[in-house]
Write a protein that holds these residues in place. Structure first.
Motif, PDB file in Angstrom:
ATOM      1  N   HIS A 713      30.624  61.175  35.996  1.00 23.35           N
ATOM      2  CA  HIS A 713      29.843  60.193  36.749  1.00 23.35           C
ATOM      3  C   HIS A 713      28.394  60.664  36.844  1.00 23.35           C
ATOM      4  O   HIS A 713      28.112  61.746  37.346  1.00 23.35           O
ATOM      5  N   SER A 714      27.437  59.850  36.346  1.00 21.32           N
ATOM      6  CA  SER A 714      26.018  60.202  36.400  1.00 21.32           C
ATOM      7  C   SER A 714      25.433  59.845  37.755  1.00 21.32           C
ATOM      8  O   SER A 714      25.736  58.783  38.319  1.00 21.32           O
ATOM      9  N   VAL A 715      24.588  60.737  38.251  1.00 17.60           N
ATOM     10  CA  VAL A 715      23.866  60.463  39.488  1.00 17.60           C
ATOM     11  C   VAL A 715      22.411  60.853  39.296  1.00 17.60           C
ATOM     12  O   VAL A 715      22.061  61.612  38.389  1.00 17.60           O
ATOM     13  N   ALA A 716      21.558  60.304  40.147  1.00 13.02           N
ATOM     14  CA  ALA A 716      20.149  60.678  40.191  1.00 13.02           C
ATOM     15  C   ALA A 716      19.923  61.424  41.497  1.00 13.02           C
ATOM     16  O   ALA A 716      20.329  60.961  42.562  1.00 13.02           O
ATOM     17  N   ILE A 717      19.281  62.579  41.418  1.00 11.16           N
ATOM     18  CA  ILE A 717      19.079  63.424  42.590  1.00 11.16           C
ATOM     19  C   ILE A 717      17.589  63.503  42.877  1.00 11.16           C
ATOM     20  O   ILE A 717      16.802  63.928  42.030  1.00 11.16           O
ATOM     21  N   LYS A 718      17.189  63.074  44.063  1.00  7.05           N
ATOM     22  CA  LYS A 718      15.795  63.169  44.478  1.00  7.05           C
ATOM     23  C   LYS A 718      15.623  64.443  45.287  1.00  7.05           C
ATOM     24  O   LYS A 718      16.223  64.612  46.353  1.00  7.05           O
ATOM     25  N   LYS A 719      14.842  65.360  44.750  1.00 10.41           N
ATOM     26  CA  LYS A 719      14.514  66.610  45.435  1.00 10.41           C
ATOM     27  C   LYS A 719      13.285  66.352  46.289  1.00 10.41           C
ATOM     28  O   LYS A 719      12.178  66.219  45.793  1.00 10.41           O
ATOM     29  N   LEU A 720      13.493  66.232  47.614  1.00 13.98           N
ATOM     30  CA  LEU A 720      12.442  65.788  48.506  1.00 13.98           C
ATOM     31  C   LEU A 720      11.379  66.857  48.702  1.00 13.98           C
ATOM     32  O   LEU A 720      11.681  68.056  48.783  1.00 13.98           O
ATOM     33  N   THR A 721      10.130  66.422  48.800  1.00 20.73           N
ATOM     34  CA  THR A 721       9.060  67.297  49.212  1.00 20.73           C
ATOM     35  C   THR A 721       9.162  67.488  50.713  1.00 20.73           C
ATOM     36  O   THR A 721       9.137  66.507  51.465  1.00 20.73           O
ATOM     37  N   ASN A 746      21.801  44.546  44.619  1.00 27.12           N
ATOM     38  CA  ASN A 746      20.458  44.732  44.079  1.00 27.12           C
ATOM     39  C   ASN A 746      19.727  45.907  44.724  1.00 27.12           C
ATOM     40  O   ASN A 746      18.505  45.983  44.659  1.00 27.12           O
ATOM     41  N   LEU A 747      20.476  46.806  45.357  1.00 27.39           N
ATOM     42  CA  LEU A 747      19.905  48.022  45.910  1.00 27.39           C
ATOM     43  C   LEU A 747      20.548  49.235  45.251  1.00 27.39           C
ATOM     44  O   LEU A 747      21.748  49.244  44.988  1.00 27.39           O
ATOM     45  N   VAL A 748      19.750  50.255  44.953  1.00 22.75           N
ATOM     46  CA  VAL A 748      20.287  51.506  44.420  1.00 22.75           C
ATOM     47  C   VAL A 748      21.087  52.175  45.534  1.00 22.75           C
ATOM     48  O   VAL A 748      20.563  52.427  46.615  1.00 22.75           O
ATOM     49  N   GLU A 749      22.351  52.463  45.261  1.00 24.58           N
ATOM     50  CA  GLU A 749      23.233  52.991  46.302  1.00 24.58           C
ATOM     51  C   GLU A 749      22.965  54.463  46.557  1.00 24.58           C
ATOM     52  O   GLU A 749      22.854  55.275  45.631  1.00 24.58           O
ATOM     53  N   LEU A 750      22.829  54.828  47.836  1.00 25.30           N
ATOM     54  CA  LEU A 750      22.718  56.222  48.233  1.00 25.30           C
ATOM     55  C   LEU A 750      24.128  56.784  48.386  1.00 25.30           C
ATOM     56  O   LEU A 750      24.891  56.334  49.242  1.00 25.30           O
ATOM     57  N   GLU A 751      24.485  57.758  47.539  1.00 26.39           N
ATOM     58  CA  GLU A 751      25.861  58.254  47.504  1.00 26.39           C
ATOM     59  C   GLU A 751      26.073  59.514  48.343  1.00 26.39           C
ATOM     60  O   GLU A 751      27.206  59.874  48.631  1.00 26.39           O
ATOM     61  N   GLY A 752      25.016  60.204  48.722  1.00 31.29           N
ATOM     62  CA  GLY A 752      25.198  61.401  49.527  1.00 31.29           C
ATOM     63  C   GLY A 752      23.891  62.140  49.728  1.00 31.29           C
ATOM     64  O   GLY A 752      22.817  61.668  49.355  1.00 31.29           O
ATOM     65  N   TYR A 753      23.981  63.338  50.347  1.00 32.00           N
ATOM     66  CA  TYR A 753      22.786  64.123  50.593  1.00 32.00           C
ATOM     67  C   TYR A 753      23.159  65.597  50.704  1.00 32.00           C
ATOM     68  O   TYR A 753      24.333  65.971  50.843  1.00 32.00           O
ATOM     69  N   TYR A 754      22.130  66.440  50.629  1.00 33.07           N
ATOM     70  CA  TYR A 754      22.302  67.882  50.757  1.00 33.07           C
ATOM     71  C   TYR A 754      21.189  68.390  51.663  1.00 33.07           C
ATOM     72  O   TYR A 754      20.044  67.962  51.570  1.00 33.07           O
ATOM     73  N   TRP A 755      21.542  69.327  52.575  1.00 29.32           N
ATOM     74  CA  TRP A 755      20.559  69.788  53.565  1.00 29.32           C
ATOM     75  C   TRP A 755      20.565  71.295  53.681  1.00 29.32           C
ATOM     76  O   TRP A 755      21.614  71.925  53.781  1.00 29.32           O
ATOM     77  N   THR A 756      19.397  71.901  53.616  1.00 32.03           N
ATOM     78  CA  THR A 756      19.106  73.208  54.203  1.00 32.03           C
ATOM     79  C   THR A 756      17.733  73.052  54.839  1.00 32.03           C
ATOM     80  O   THR A 756      16.999  72.100  54.537  1.00 32.03           O
ATOM     81  N   ILE A 763      21.205  61.919  46.948  1.00 30.38           N
ATOM     82  CA  ILE A 763      22.008  61.688  45.754  1.00 30.38           C
ATOM     83  C   ILE A 763      22.232  60.187  45.609  1.00 30.38           C
ATOM     84  O   ILE A 763      22.851  59.554  46.463  1.00 30.38           O
ATOM     85  N   TYR A 764      21.699  59.601  44.531  1.00 30.76           N
ATOM     86  CA  TYR A 764      21.770  58.166  44.308  1.00 30.76           C
ATOM     87  C   TYR A 764      22.641  57.865  43.081  1.00 30.76           C
ATOM     88  O   TYR A 764      22.849  58.723  42.224  1.00 30.76           O
ATOM     89  N   GLU A 765      23.098  56.612  43.017  1.00 29.39           N
ATOM     90  CA  GLU A 765      23.705  56.173  41.776  1.00 29.39           C
ATOM     91  C   GLU A 765      22.649  56.186  40.674  1.00 29.39           C
ATOM     92  O   GLU A 765      21.463  55.977  40.924  1.00 29.39           O
ATOM     93  N   PHE A 766      23.079  56.468  39.443  1.00 31.38           N
ATOM     94  CA  PHE A 766      22.149  56.502  38.321  1.00 31.38           C
ATOM     95  C   PHE A 766      22.087  55.120  37.677  1.00 31.38           C
ATOM     96  O   PHE A 766      23.108  54.531  37.351  1.00 31.38           O
ATOM     97  N   VAL A 829      16.706  47.799  43.563  1.00 34.64           N
ATOM     98  CA  VAL A 829      15.534  48.332  44.255  1.00 34.64           C
ATOM     99  C   VAL A 829      15.872  49.706  44.813  1.00 34.64           C
ATOM    100  O   VAL A 829      16.884  49.879  45.497  1.00 34.64           O
ATOM    101  N   GLY A 830      15.035  50.679  44.506  1.00 32.62           N
ATOM    102  CA  GLY A 830      15.254  52.040  44.981  1.00 32.62           C
ATOM    103  C   GLY A 830      14.181  52.484  45.953  1.00 32.62           C
ATOM    104  O   GLY A 830      13.232  51.768  46.268  1.00 32.62           O
ATOM    105  N   ASP A 831      14.326  53.729  46.453  1.00 31.69           N
ATOM    106  CA  ASP A 831      13.371  54.373  47.367  1.00 31.69           C
ATOM    107  C   ASP A 831      13.193  53.616  48.674  1.00 31.69           C
ATOM    108  O   ASP A 831      12.174  53.757  49.336  1.00 31.69           O
TER     109      ASP A 831
END
Length: 973
Positions: A713-721, A746-756, A763-766, A829-831
Motif C-alpha cells: 500500500h503506497s502512502v505519502a508522508i509529510k515531514k512537517l517543519t 474529493n479529499l486526500v485521506e489522512l491515514e495516520g500520524y507520528y509524533w516526537t 501519513i496520507y493516502e498516495f 484536495v490535499g493540505d
C-alpha cells in the motif's frame, strides 16, 4: 422635535394632495407629492426609501431609489421596489403618477386589499404585486379602465373571491399571472376573448367547473397553466387553434375523457402536462406528431393500452412520465430514437416483456421502471456490460420479476445517485463493485434472494445516505469498513442471517437516524459508543443473540422495549432485566511454586496454601511500584541529558525490525505512531524519509515523500517543519485526529500520524495522478485536460471545499498544487486544515507559510480589521477556476509587464471577448454554454468584498445547474 416637525410636514403634504387632486391640471410636483404620500402609508424597516426627500422639486434628479423618469418630460415612468421589505397598505398616492408606465412592488410584505381605482392610470402598462400578503376580493371596478395594461401579476398573495369578469376589458393584456392565491368560482369567460394574451397562469387556486368555450380565439397564446385547481369535465377542443402554444399545464385537477384531438396541431408545443387527473382511454398515435415536445407528463391518470410506438418520433423529448396508469405490453423499441431523453418514468403500470437495451443509453440520467409487472429479464444489469453509462443518476427497477445476479458491471454506473432493485428475485452475492458507486446516496437491494456476505468494499460507496439490504439471505459479519460511509442516515440490514458482533464502526456514523438490525444472528455485547449517536430516531436490535448491558445515555435511555426484545442475554431497564454486579476477582499468588502457570492459577501438585491479597494490599504494592519506577525514570533521564545524543535520526529511522503498535507511548527513540485504520506497518518503506529520490515536493509546512508499506500500500508522508507548529503533543494529536475524521471522495485521506517532540509526520493516502498544476502547466503535446475533465475537477474541488466548510474546517491554502488527480482523473484536495496546527491563526504567519503561491490569497489577509472566514477559500477557488479554464497561472510575468489573471478575464468579459480567454488547447472543443458561465462564476468568487462571494454549497449548486440547466421560461417581449 425633529420627528414631530417631519410628521407635520407629511400631514401638510397629505392636505396638499387632497386639494391638488381636484385641480384641473397637475402641478410639476405631482410625482414628488404622490410618492411621498405613498411612502407615508407604508413601513420601510430597512430605510430603502431614505433618498425620497419631500424637499426635492422633482423625483427625477437621479437620487430617488427605484424611480425612473422620462428624460424629456421629466416625469416618473417607472417605480420598481422589488424586495425592499416594505410593509403596510398600498395607499392612493401612486394614483397621482399620471405618466407611470411600470409599477413593481413584488416580494414585499404588503397587506390589505387592492383599491378599485388602482389600475386606472392611463399610461400604466405593467403591474407586478406578486409575492406579498394582499388579501380580500377584487372589485369588478378594478379593471374597468385598463386599456393600456399589458402585464398583470398578482401571484403568491392571499386574494380570494371570483376573478372579475371585467378583466376581459383589458384588451392589450399580454401576460396575466394570478397563480397561488385563493380565487374560487369558475374560470372567467372574459379572459378567453383577450386575443393579445400570450401567457396565462391561474394555477394553485380553488377554481371549479369546466373549461369554457372560446379558447381558440387566443391566437397569440404561448403558455397556459390552470394546474392544481378543482376543475372537472372534459377538455374541449379549441387549443388546436392556438398554433403558437408552447406550454400547456392542466395537471392536478379532475379532468376526464380523452386527450383533445386538436392537440396534434400544436407543432410548437414543448411542454404538455396532464398529470394527476382522470383522463382515460389510449394515448393516440398522433401524439408523435407533436414533434417539439420536450416534456410529456401523463402520470397518475387512467390511461390504458400499449404505449404508442409513435413516441419514437419525439426526437426532442427530454422527460417522459407515464407512471401511475394502466399501460400494458412492453416499452416500444422505437423509443431508442429519442436520443435526447434524460428522464423516463413508467413505474406503477402493468408492463411486461424484455427490458430494452436503450434504457441504458448514455444520456439518460433518471430511469424508473418500478412495479413493471411480469418482466422477463434474467438480470436487469447485464446490459451495462455492453454500454457506457456516464450520466445515469437514478435507476429504479423495483417491484418487478427480475432474476439472475447483480454483476460487476454495476460499476459502470459511475454517476448513479439512486439504485433501487428492491422486490425482485435477484440471487447470488452482492458484488464488490458496489464500492465503485462513489456518488450513490441510496442503495436498496431489499426483498430479494441475495446471499453471501456484505462485501468489505461497501465502504467505498462514501456518499451513501441510505443502505437497505433487508429480507435477503446474507451471512457473515457487518464489515467494519461501513465507517467510511460517513453520510449514512439509514442502515437497514434486518431479516438476514448476519452473525458476529455489532462493530464499533457503526458508532462512528455520527448522523445515523434509523438503524434496523433485527431478525439476524448477531452476538456479543453492544459497543458503548453507540450512546454517542446524537441523531438516532430508531435502533431495532430485536430477535438476535446479543448479550450484556445496553449502552447508557442518549437514545438508549428511552429505547422502546420492542426494539431490544428476543435477546435473552441482554440486560438493562429497557428489557426489564437487571445486570449482574461485576466484582473484581482477587489476585491469587503462590510464592513457592516453580511451575510455569498462568496468573491466578495453582500448579496441579501444589499443597501450599493460597495467598489472597486484599484490595488495600494491592494498592500499597502499586504505590511502592510507582515510587520505584519514578526513581529509575529520573535516573535514566539524567543519564540521557548528559549524553547529548541526537534523537532525530533515531526517531525517523524505521528499520526492518521495527514494529509500532496502534498507540505506542511517546518515547525519544520510537515516538508515537497512530494509524487510523488500526493496522500500522511502516517497516518496508521507512527508508523513503531519508531518500531524496522519493521526495515528491516541498511546501510551506514541509517536504512530502512517497513510500510503500509492507502490504504494498503506497502512502505519502509529510515531514512537517516543526518551527511555528504547536509544541504540545496533546494539542497536536487533538487537531490531527479531527482532520483524520474528515472523509470525502474529493479529499486526500489522512491515514495516520507520528509524533516526537522534534519530529512530526502526517501519513496520507498516495494519489498517483500528480497535481493539477502539473496537468495544466507542465503537460506536453496533446496530453492536456479536456473540457469535461476540467469541469469535473472544478466540481469535485467545490464539493470538497463545501464538505470542509460544513465540518467547520477552513482550507486557507487552495491552489493548483494542492489539488491532486487520481488514476481516474478525479480531483482530491490535499493540505486541508494544516493551519490548525499553528499555535495561533495569525494572518501574517498564514500568508507567509501557506499562501505561498502568489495570486490565490484573498485580499482580507492584508487587512487586520476584516475577519478571516470560509470566504477566503472561495476566493482561492475562484482563482483556481480561472486557472483551469484559461490554462494560465494566477500571475504571469511578461518581459515588461505583469498580468493578473482575474483582472485579465474581467476586462475581457467587459469588452465582450471572454471566449478569447479560454485555453487555446481547447479551442473548438468546449461548450461555450458551460465555459463562459463557469468563468463568470470564478469572477464572482474573486469579489474583493467577502460578503459578495457565494458559499461553497451555493457554488456546487450553480455548477450542477450549469452542467444540467433547468428549463427556462420565455420572457415576454
Amino acid at each position: 422635535m425633529r420627528a414631530l416637525f417631519s410628521t407635520m410636514r407629511v400631514c401638510v403634504f397629505l392636505a396638499w394632495f387632497c386639494v391638488a387632486a381636484t385641480a384641473v391640471s397637475p402641478s410639476l410636483n405631482d410625482d414628488v407629492l404622490g410618492l411621498i404620500v405613498f411612502k407615508a402609508d407604508i413601513g420601510d424597516p430597512k430605510g430603502k426609501l431614505a433618498s425620497w426627500n419631500e424637499d426635492d422639486e422633482s423625483a427625477c434628479g437621479g437620487g430617488w431609489v427605484g424611480v425612473k423618469c422620462n428624460p424629456r418630460s421629466n416625469r416618473v415612468v417607472e417605480v420598481n421596489l422589488d424586495g425592499f421589505s416594505l410593509s403596510g397598505r398600498i395607499g392612493r398616492g401612486l394614483q397621482r403618477l399620471q405618466f407611470l408606465r411600470k409599477l413593481s412592488l413584488a416580494n414585499n410584505n404588503l397587506t390589505g386589499g387592492i383599491n378599485p381605482n388602482f389600475a386606472r392610470i392611463d399610461n400604466l402598462r405593467v403591474i407586478d404585486l406578486s409575492g406579498n400578503s394582499l388579501s380580500g376580493e377584487l372589485s369588478e371596478d378594478v379593471f374597468r379602465q385598463c386599456g393600456s395594461l399589458r402585464t398583470l401579476s398578482l401571484a403568491r398573495n392571499r386574494l380570494s373571491g371570483t376573478i372579475p369578469s371585467t378583466l376581459g376589458a383589458c384588451a392589450a393584456l399580454a401576460a396575466v399571472d394570478l397563480s397561488s392565491n385563493q380565487f374560487s368560482g369558475s374560470l372567467p369567460s372574459g379572459v378567453w376573448s383577450l386575443s393579445a394574451l400570450r401567457s396565462l397562469d391561474l394555477s394553485d387556486n380553488l377554481l371549479e367547473g369546466e373549461f369554457p368555450k372560446g379558447v381558440g380565439a387566443m391566437k397569440n397564446l404561448r403558455s397556459v397553466s390552470v394546474a392544481r385547481n378543482r376543475l372537472t369535465g372534459s377538455v374541449r377542443d379549441g387549443f388546436g387553434s392556438c398554433l403558437l402554444l408552447r406550454s400547456i399545464d392542466l395537471g392536478d385537477n379532475s379532468f376526464s375523457g380523452g386527450i383533445p384531438g386538436d392537440f396534434k396541431e400544436l407543432a410548437l408545443c414543448g411542454y404538455l402536462s396532464l398529470r394527476g387527473n382522470a383522463f382515460s382511454g389510449e394515448v393516440p398515435e398522433w401524439i408523435g406528431e407533436m414533434r417539439a415536445l420536450e416534456t410529456l407528463d401523463l402520470s397518475n391518470n387512467g390511461f390504458t393500452g400499449q404505449m404508442p410506438k409513435s413516441i419514437g418520433n419525439l426526437q426532442s423529448l427530454k422527460m417522459l412520465n407515464f407512471s401511475g396508469n394502466g399501460f400494458t405490453g412492453s416499452l416500444p423499441e422505437s423509443m431508442a430514437n429519442c436520443t435526447k431523453l434524460l428522464t423516463l418514468d413508467v413505474s406503477r403500470n402493468s408492463l411486461s416483456g424484455w427490458l430494452p437495451l436503450w434504457i441504458f443509453k448514455p444520456d439518460l440520467d433518471k430511469v424508473l421502471v418500478s412495479e413493471k409487472g411480469s418482466g422477463r429479464v434474467k438480470s436487469p444489469l447485464l446490459a451495462l456490460a455492453e454500454v457506457s453509462v456516464q450520466s445515469l443518476q437514478v435507476l429504479d427497477l423495483s417491484h418487478n420479476a427480475f432474476s439472475g445476479e447483480i454483476t460487476d458491471s454495476v460499476a459502470a454506473l459511475c454517476s448513479l445517485r439512486v439504485l433501487n432493485l428492491a422486490n425482485n428475485s435477484l440471487r447470488g452475492p452482492i458484488p464488490a463493485a458496489v464500492g465503485e458507486l462513489k456518488t450513490c446516496s441510496s442503495l436498496d437491494l431489499s426483498y430479494n434472494k441475495l446471499n453471501g456476505s456484505i462485501p468489505w468494499e461497501i465502504g467505498g460507496a462514501i456518499s451513501l445516505k441510505e443502505l437497505i439490504l433487508e429480507r435477503n439471505f446474507l451471512i457473515g459479519k457487518i464489515p467494519t469498513s461501513i465507517e467510511n460511509c460517513s453520510m449514512l442516515t439509514t442502515l437497514i440490514l434486518s431479516q438476514n442471517r448476519l452473525s458476529g458482533p455489532i462493530p464499533a464502526a457503526v458508532a462512528k456514523l455520527t448522523i445515523l437516524q434509523t438503524v434496523d438490525l433485527s431478525f439476524n444472528n448477531l452476538t456479543g455485547t453492544l459497543p458503548k459508543q453507540l450512546a454517542n449517536l446524537a441523531n438516532l430516531l430508531s435502533f431495532n436490535l430485536s430477535h438476535n443473540n446479543l448479550q450484556g448491558e445496553l449502552p447508557a445515555g442518549g437514545f438508549f435511555n428511552t429505547i422502546a422495549p420492542s426494539s431490544v426484545s428476543s435477546n435473552p442475554s441482554l440486560c438493562g431497564s429497557a428489557v426489564n432485566r437487571s445486570c449482574p454486579a461485576v466484582m473484581p476477582k482477587p489476585i491469587v499468588l503462590n510464592p513457592n511454586t516453580s511451575t510455569d502457570t498462568g496468573p491466578g492459577t495453582l500448579p496441579s501438585n501444589s499443597g501450599h496454601k493460597r495467598i489472597i491479597l486484599s484490595i488495600s494490599a494491592i494498592i500499597a504494592i502499586g504505590a511502592a511500584a510507582v515510587i520505584v519506577i519514578g526513581v529509575i525514570s529520573i535516573t535514566v533521564l539524567n543519564l540521557r541529558v548528559r549524553s547529548n545524543t541526537s534523537r532525530d535520526a533515531a526517531a525517523i529511522t524505521f528499520s526492518a525490525g521495527d514494529e509500532f503498535s496502534h498507540s505506542q507511548t511517546t518515547d525519544a527513540n520510537s515516538g508515537k505512531l497512530v494509524m487510523f485504520s488500526g493496522e500500522p506497518d511502516f517497516s518496508s518503506g521507512a527508508h523513503a524519509l531519508l531518500n531524496k529520490d522519493c521526495e515528491l515536493g516541498r511546501g510551506g509546512f514541509g517536504a512530502v515523500y512517497q513510500t510503500v508499506l509492507r502490504d504494498g500500500h503506497s502512502v505519502a508522508i509529510k515531514k512537517l517543519t516543526v518551527s511555528s507548529l504547536v509544541k504540545s503533543q496533546e494539542d497536536f494529536e487533538r487537531e490531527v485526529k479531527k482532520l483524520g475524521k474528515i472523509k470525502h471522495q474529493n479529499l486526500v485521506e489522512l491515514e495516520g500520524y507520528y509524533w516526537t517532540p522534534s519530529l512530526q509526520l502526517l501519513i496520507y493516502e498516495f494519489v498517483s495522478g500528480g497535481s493539477l498544476y502539473k496537468h495544466l502547466h507542465e503537460g506536453s503535446g496533446g496530453n492536456f485536460l479536456s473540457w469535461n475533465e476540467r469541469f469535473n475537477v472544478i466540481l469535485g474541488t467545490a464539493k470538497a471545499l463545501a464538505h470542509l466548510h460544513h465540518s467547520n474546517i477552513i482550507h486557507y491554502n487552495i491552489k493548483s498544487t494542492n489539488v491532486l488527480l487520481d488514476s481516474y482523473g478525479e480531483p482530491k484536495v490535499g493540505d486541508f486544515g494544516l493551519a490548525r496546527l499553528l499555535p495561533m491563526l495569525d494572518r501574517y504567519v498564514l500568508s507567509s507559510k501557506i499562501q505561498s503561491a502568489l495570486g490565490y490569497m484573498a485580499p482580507e489577509f492584508a487587512c487586520k480589521t476584516v475577519k478571516i472566514t470560509e470566504k477566503c477559500d472561495v476566493y482561492g477557488f475562484g482563482i483556481l477556476v480561472l486557472e483551469i479554464v484559461t490554462g494560465k497561472r494566477p500571475v504571469e510575468y511578461m518581459e515588461d509587464d505583469v498580468v493578473v489573471l482575474c483582472d485579465m478575464v474581467r476586462g475581457a468579459l467587459e469588452e465582450g471577448r471572454v471566449e478569447e480567454c479560454i485555453d487555446e488547447r481547447l479551442q473548438g472543443k468546449f461548450p461555450a454554454e458551460e465555459a463562459i458561465p463557469v468563468m463568470k462564476l470564478g469572477l464572482i468568487c474573486t469579489s474583493q468584498v467577502p460578503s459578495n462571494r457565494p458559499d461553497m454549497g451555493e457554488v456546487v449548486n450553480i455548477l450542477e445547474l450549469i452542467r444540467c440547466p433547468s428549463e427556462g421560461q420565455e420572457e415576454l417581449g
